[in-house]
Design a protein around this motif. Structure first.
Motif, mmCIF file in Angstrom:
data_model
loop_
_atom_site.group_PDB
_atom_site.id
_atom_site.type_symbol
_atom_site.label_atom_id
_atom_site.label_comp_id
_atom_site.label_asym_id
_atom_site.label_seq_id
_atom_site.Cartn_x
_atom_site.Cartn_y
_atom_site.Cartn_z
ATOM 1 N N LYS A 323 47.812 26.914 43.591
ATOM 2 C CA LYS A 323 48.067 28.249 42.385
ATOM 3 C C LYS A 323 46.936 28.712 41.672
ATOM 4 O O LYS A 323 46.100 27.987 41.369
ATOM 5 C CB LYS A 323 49.036 28.113 40.799
ATOM 6 C CG LYS A 323 50.875 27.628 41.556
ATOM 7 C CD LYS A 323 51.346 27.117 40.448
ATOM 8 C CE LYS A 323 52.441 26.550 40.373
ATOM 9 N NZ LYS A 323 53.518 26.184 39.204
ATOM 10 N N PRO A 324 46.665 29.999 41.547
ATOM 11 C CA PRO A 324 45.605 30.642 41.342
ATOM 12 C C PRO A 324 44.524 29.559 40.111
ATOM 13 O O PRO A 324 46.165 29.726 39.039
ATOM 14 C CB PRO A 324 45.333 32.105 41.413
ATOM 15 C CG PRO A 324 46.412 32.394 42.466
ATOM 16 C CD PRO A 324 47.571 30.940 41.977
ATOM 17 N N SER A 325 43.594 29.920 38.905
ATOM 18 C CA SER A 325 43.182 29.967 38.617
ATOM 19 C C SER A 325 42.913 31.016 37.160
ATOM 20 O O SER A 325 43.118 31.168 36.255
ATOM 21 C CB SER A 325 42.583 28.406 37.366
ATOM 22 O OG SER A 325 42.982 27.093 38.248
ATOM 23 N N PHE A 326 42.211 31.709 37.975
ATOM 24 C CA PHE A 326 41.972 32.040 37.772
ATOM 25 C C PHE A 326 41.447 34.042 38.605
ATOM 26 O O PHE A 326 41.888 33.623 40.050
ATOM 27 C CB PHE A 326 39.775 32.071 37.293
ATOM 28 C CG PHE A 326 39.546 31.457 36.665
ATOM 29 C CD1 PHE A 326 40.436 31.008 35.317
ATOM 30 C CD2 PHE A 326 38.654 31.064 36.414
ATOM 31 C CE1 PHE A 326 40.139 30.078 34.189
ATOM 32 C CE2 PHE A 326 38.636 29.198 35.599
ATOM 33 C CZ PHE A 326 39.177 29.421 34.425
ATOM 34 N N ALA A 327 42.270 35.107 38.227
ATOM 35 C CA ALA A 327 41.622 36.010 38.895
ATOM 36 C C ALA A 327 40.509 37.871 38.707
ATOM 37 O O ALA A 327 40.310 37.473 37.429
ATOM 38 C CB ALA A 327 43.141 36.940 39.448
ATOM 39 N N PHE A 328 40.134 38.338 40.111
ATOM 40 C CA PHE A 328 39.386 39.305 39.621
ATOM 41 C C PHE A 328 39.525 40.533 40.324
ATOM 42 O O PHE A 328 40.538 39.980 41.572
ATOM 43 C CB PHE A 328 38.320 38.280 39.991
ATOM 44 C CG PHE A 328 37.300 37.380 39.108
ATOM 45 C CD1 PHE A 328 36.855 37.406 37.937
ATOM 46 C CD2 PHE A 328 37.583 36.344 39.685
ATOM 47 C CE1 PHE A 328 36.917 36.047 37.458
ATOM 48 C CE2 PHE A 328 37.080 34.723 39.074
ATOM 49 C CZ PHE A 328 36.983 34.604 37.850
ATOM 50 N N ALA A 329 39.039 41.424 39.979
ATOM 51 C CA ALA A 329 38.797 42.983 40.529
ATOM 52 C C ALA A 329 38.659 43.901 39.759
ATOM 53 O O ALA A 329 37.709 43.260 38.943
ATOM 54 C CB ALA A 329 41.115 43.344 40.420
ATOM 55 N N MET A 330 37.579 44.468 40.655
ATOM 56 C CA MET A 330 36.718 45.663 40.583
ATOM 57 C C MET A 330 37.299 46.948 41.087
ATOM 58 O O MET A 330 38.890 46.908 42.011
ATOM 59 C CB MET A 330 35.388 45.192 40.478
ATOM 60 C CG MET A 330 35.287 45.314 42.441
ATOM 61 S SD MET A 330 34.023 45.215 43.006
ATOM 62 C CE MET A 330 33.683 43.234 43.204
ATOM 63 N N HIS A 331 36.384 47.924 40.384
ATOM 64 C CA HIS A 331 37.162 49.604 40.632
ATOM 65 C C HIS A 331 35.894 50.756 40.762
ATOM 66 O O HIS A 331 35.172 49.949 39.763
ATOM 67 C CB HIS A 331 37.750 49.949 39.472
ATOM 68 C CG HIS A 331 38.624 51.408 40.409
ATOM 69 N ND1 HIS A 331 38.323 52.640 39.718
ATOM 70 C CD2 HIS A 331 40.428 51.223 40.345
ATOM 71 C CE1 HIS A 331 39.380 53.509 40.962
ATOM 72 N NE2 HIS A 331 40.843 52.627 41.203
ATOM 73 N N VAL A 332 35.439 50.738 41.253
ATOM 74 C CA VAL A 332 34.531 51.963 41.544
ATOM 75 C C VAL A 332 34.260 52.939 40.457
ATOM 76 O O VAL A 332 35.455 53.316 40.085
ATOM 77 C CB VAL A 332 33.637 53.075 42.636
ATOM 78 C CG1 VAL A 332 34.090 51.501 43.775
ATOM 79 C CG2 VAL A 332 34.951 53.378 43.775
ATOM 80 N N TRP A 333 33.337 52.894 39.809
ATOM 81 C CA TRP A 333 33.222 54.274 38.738
ATOM 82 C C TRP A 333 32.521 55.018 38.657
ATOM 83 O O TRP A 333 31.031 55.100 38.370
ATOM 84 C CB TRP A 333 33.307 53.092 37.296
ATOM 85 C CG TRP A 333 33.779 53.687 35.684
ATOM 86 C CD1 TRP A 333 33.737 53.752 34.895
ATOM 87 C CD2 TRP A 333 35.949 53.563 35.814
ATOM 88 N NE1 TRP A 333 34.663 54.634 34.321
ATOM 89 C CE2 TRP A 333 35.848 54.321 35.204
ATOM 90 C CE3 TRP A 333 37.000 53.302 36.577
ATOM 91 C CZ2 TRP A 333 36.843 54.411 34.489
ATOM 92 C CZ3 TRP A 333 37.558 53.478 36.442
ATOM 93 C CH2 TRP A 333 38.225 54.137 35.055
ATOM 94 N N PRO A 334 32.784 56.153 38.883
ATOM 95 C CA PRO A 334 31.985 57.653 39.130
ATOM 96 C C PRO A 334 30.742 57.871 37.741
ATOM 97 O O PRO A 334 29.999 58.711 37.916
ATOM 98 C CB PRO A 334 32.434 58.854 38.647
ATOM 99 C CG PRO A 334 33.845 58.489 40.167
ATOM 100 C CD PRO A 334 34.343 56.560 38.818
ATOM 101 N N THR A 335 31.537 57.452 36.664
ATOM 102 C CA THR A 335 30.479 57.826 35.106
ATOM 103 C C THR A 335 29.687 56.850 35.156
ATOM 104 O O THR A 335 29.478 57.380 34.086
ATOM 105 C CB THR A 335 31.879 58.083 33.810
ATOM 106 O OG1 THR A 335 32.469 56.778 33.471
ATOM 107 C CG2 THR A 335 32.643 59.300 34.370
ATOM 108 N N LEU A 336 29.483 55.678 35.808
ATOM 109 C CA LEU A 336 28.188 54.775 35.485
ATOM 110 C C LEU A 336 27.047 54.750 36.682
ATOM 111 O O LEU A 336 27.961 55.204 37.484
ATOM 112 C CB LEU A 336 29.194 53.349 35.410
ATOM 113 C CG LEU A 336 29.718 52.879 34.201
ATOM 114 C CD1 LEU A 336 30.627 51.253 34.685
ATOM 115 C CD2 LEU A 336 29.106 53.026 32.963
ATOM 116 N N PRO A 337 25.964 54.169 36.365
ATOM 117 C CA PRO A 337 25.178 55.341 37.379
ATOM 118 C C PRO A 337 24.995 53.750 38.416
ATOM 119 O O PRO A 337 25.585 53.082 38.308
ATOM 120 C CB PRO A 337 23.590 55.116 36.183
ATOM 121 C CG PRO A 337 23.829 55.203 35.003
ATOM 122 C CD PRO A 337 25.822 54.225 34.844
ATOM 123 N N SER A 338 24.945 54.534 39.617
ATOM 124 C CA SER A 338 25.197 53.637 40.720
ATOM 125 C C SER A 338 24.237 51.902 40.679
ATOM 126 O O SER A 338 23.136 51.322 40.317
ATOM 127 C CB SER A 338 24.497 54.049 42.281
ATOM 128 O OG SER A 338 25.523 55.468 41.978
#
Length: 589
Positions: A323-338
């Motif tokens: 069973k996982p203890s933590f989960a992580f994900a991300m999303h590209v975001w056009p309003t933040l600098p590269s």
């Protein structure tokens, strides 16, 4: 004619009976064989999720063999510049080994030892850039809508095998609301010629990969897979000739599935997670992983309204051993600098629901409005009154959105008042309770406003699964923000405000402490132009310092800054390794 009749007559009797019996035997044999194959195919993926790891691996192999890449896909894969199968440098292996052997370090305190780890992870991720760009462009050329990600799943499986990963389970994310998600039934998916009804109804194109010992501790990394029903209009670098633009558009950048587009960056999310998978899988010496525990990697279908994360959670991705203890994900975001990373504690994205309201009145000739009950006028009043749901119905310290985005009425005649009008839209809030209150208020206002205009609300429907708030776990915040700071451009995390955009990662976050990040890709100046990275030219990078990458998500000209792909790989790898060390040492972060 007479000769033919005589030949038929000779076949009557015992000979004809033997032929009939022989044909019947062949028919029964073919039917039994087909039934057996159908039974095996239907049970292979569902059983895989309930068996132990060894049985599941065997089952996934037989299941995935039913989804063989075609010749053209093999040709596409040959164009990808693959890194060596054992491409981890000695420096990375030594850094990882040293990192886990040093029990005095604290993952919350980036010491010089951990900075060394990040340095070699950065080098490894950067070296993957040509591979990442090629994989991302392949996925981008063949977008598929939610619950239709058959080819996308094939590509991901093929890339995993190219990396030397043969053990993974498939068949995740089944569509349990097949009729609801057909456009003809009021949903958001439209069947295409290359997808059969059976394949569409079933869905189940998600993939789960477990890397490591197969035991606890376990952390989960997730990427979404589906595209949007958008006609792509992404521009190309303006300094290309017309012929170069035509070739680039046809072979490199644009969707080959008209009316479908990866306009939300899911192609980038899959690519970054595949890059992280490659690095993590390579951290072995003598066929033994250098890190303790397990990293669960999931490629999840149907994020764009289909609640694919909830389906996978219901199917056991959070309870399957380990069973996982933590989960992580991300999303590209056009309003933040590269290259920058946005993060916050608490609510990151809002709760969201979709609604359909049907207003019925009495239709008739437009010249005699006094003889009808006009549903268009009633709908107009409802739209105006709904604006008070937030301005007068919510606590001013709370946040909410009510947007009517579609209105349909009439059959095209200019002189007919229709008998029915249909409105569709979305409601959003930063708490699940506020969302439910908005839903109740919406139905109440629609009901009473329709009655005031001599009409009635005949139907009100909402999503099968409204998306809850995506919450970043408070306990994880110090750890996750410091790890993200190691990776982010400038060495600092950008504190961001919550957004009313919604994510079905929220369903996973309800079951396990989680952190969700925004990865900036909006360029490095006011025009949204990405800086020219080393080795990033017109031929190898779409942005290449020439095309803006700050247009919003779901925009038909949305453009990915491919220079951030390696940054996403770094973030995934760092989060996984540092969280495993913390968990292995029994820390509470």
């Amino acid at each position: 004619m007479n000769s033919s009749r005589r030949n038929v007559q000779r076949l009557r009797g015992p000979t004809m009976m033997m032929l009939v019996l022989f044909g019947l035997v062949l028919t029964l044999f073919a039917s039994a064989t087909a039934s057996s194959k159908t039974s095996e195919s239907s049970t292979s993926t569902s059983e895989c999720r309930t068996k132990n790891k060894e049985e599941c691996t065997s089952s996934s192999s037989s299941s995935s063999s039913n989804v063989q890449p075609s010749d053209w896909l093999e040709d596409e894969m040959e164009q990808i510049p693959w890194p060596p199968s054992s491409s981890s440098s000695d420096a990375l292996l030594n850094a990882v080994q040293s990192f886990f052997e040093n029990t005095n370090g604290n993952p919350n305190d980036p010491s010089s030892n951990q900075d060394d780890l990040q340095s070699v992870i950065h080098q490894q991720s950067t070296s993957l850039h040509p591979t990442l760009v090629s994989i991302r462009r392949l996925l981008h050329r063949y977008p598929e809508l939610m619950f239709q990600e058959r080819l996308t799943s094939q590509i991901v499986q093929r890339v995993l095998k190219e990396m030397g990963i043969e053990e993974f389970s498939v068949g995740w994310g089944k569509n349990i609301y097949s009729k609801y998600y057909d456009r003809n039934e009021g949903g958001d998916v439209e069947l295409t010629n290359d997808i059969t009804t059976e394949e569409y109804d079933g869905g189940g194109f998600g993939i789960v990969v477990d890397i490591g010992s197969g035991e606890t501790p376990c952390v989960l990394l997730r990427a979404d897979m589906d595209a949007l029903p958008i006609v792509e209009r992404t521009p190309l670098p303006p300094d290309l000739t017309e012929e170069q633009q035509r070739q680039q558009r046809a072979h490199q950048f644009h969707s080959h599935h008209h009316g479908k587009m990866h306009a939300c960056g899911h192609d980038a999310h899959m690519t970054m997670l595949l890059g992280a998978t490659h690095i993590l899988h390579s951290l072995q010496q003598n066929n033994k992983y250098l890190f303790p525990g397990t990293i669960r990697i999931i490629f999840q279908p149907a994020e764009e309204g289909g609640a694919g994360a909830k389906r996978m959670s219901e199917e056991g991705v959070l309870v399957q051993h380990p069973k996982p203890s933590f989960a992580f994900a991300m999303h590209v975001w056009p309003t933040l600098p590269s290259g920058t990373i946005g993060f916050r504690s608490g609510p990151m994205l809002g709760a969201a629901d979709m609604f359909t309201l049907t207003i019925e009145g009495v239709g008739g000739h437009a010249a005699f409005p006094h003889l009808v009950s006009d549903p268009i006028v009633a709908s107009s009043a409802i739209i105006l009154n709904l604006q008070t749901l937030v301005s007068r119905g919510m606590n001013p310290l709370e946040s909410g959105v009510v947007s009517v985005t579609q209105v349909e009425a009439g059959d095209g005649a200019f002189n007919v008042i229709p008998a029915k009008a249909v409105m569709r839209g979305t409601i959003r809030a930063l708490s699940d309770q506020s969302l439910l209150e908005l839903r109740e208020g919406l139905v109440s206002i629609a009901t009473h406003t329709a009655l005031a205009h001599g009409c009635k609300l005949s139907l009100s429907s909402f999503s099968k699964d409204h998306y809850p708030v995506t919450m970043n776990n408070d306990m994880l915040f110090p750890f996750a923000s410091k790890v993200a700071g190691l990776v982010s451009e400038g060495g600092e995390v950008t504190n961001v405000d919550p957004t009313m955009g919604a994510e079905d990662f929220a369903f996973l976050a309800q079951g396990v402490p989680s952190a969700f990040f925004f990865l900036g890709q909006g360029g490095n100046n006011e025009e949204g132009i990405a800086k020219e990275d080393e080795g990033c030219t017109v031929d190898s990078c779409k942005s290449g310092g020439r095309v803006p990458t700050n247009l919003g998500l779901h925009h038909p000209e949305f453009n990915l800054d491919e220079s951030v792909l390696g940054r996403g790989v770094e973030l995934f790898v760092n989060l996984a390794l540092r969280a495993l060390k913390d968990l292995n040492e029994g820390s509470t972060l």
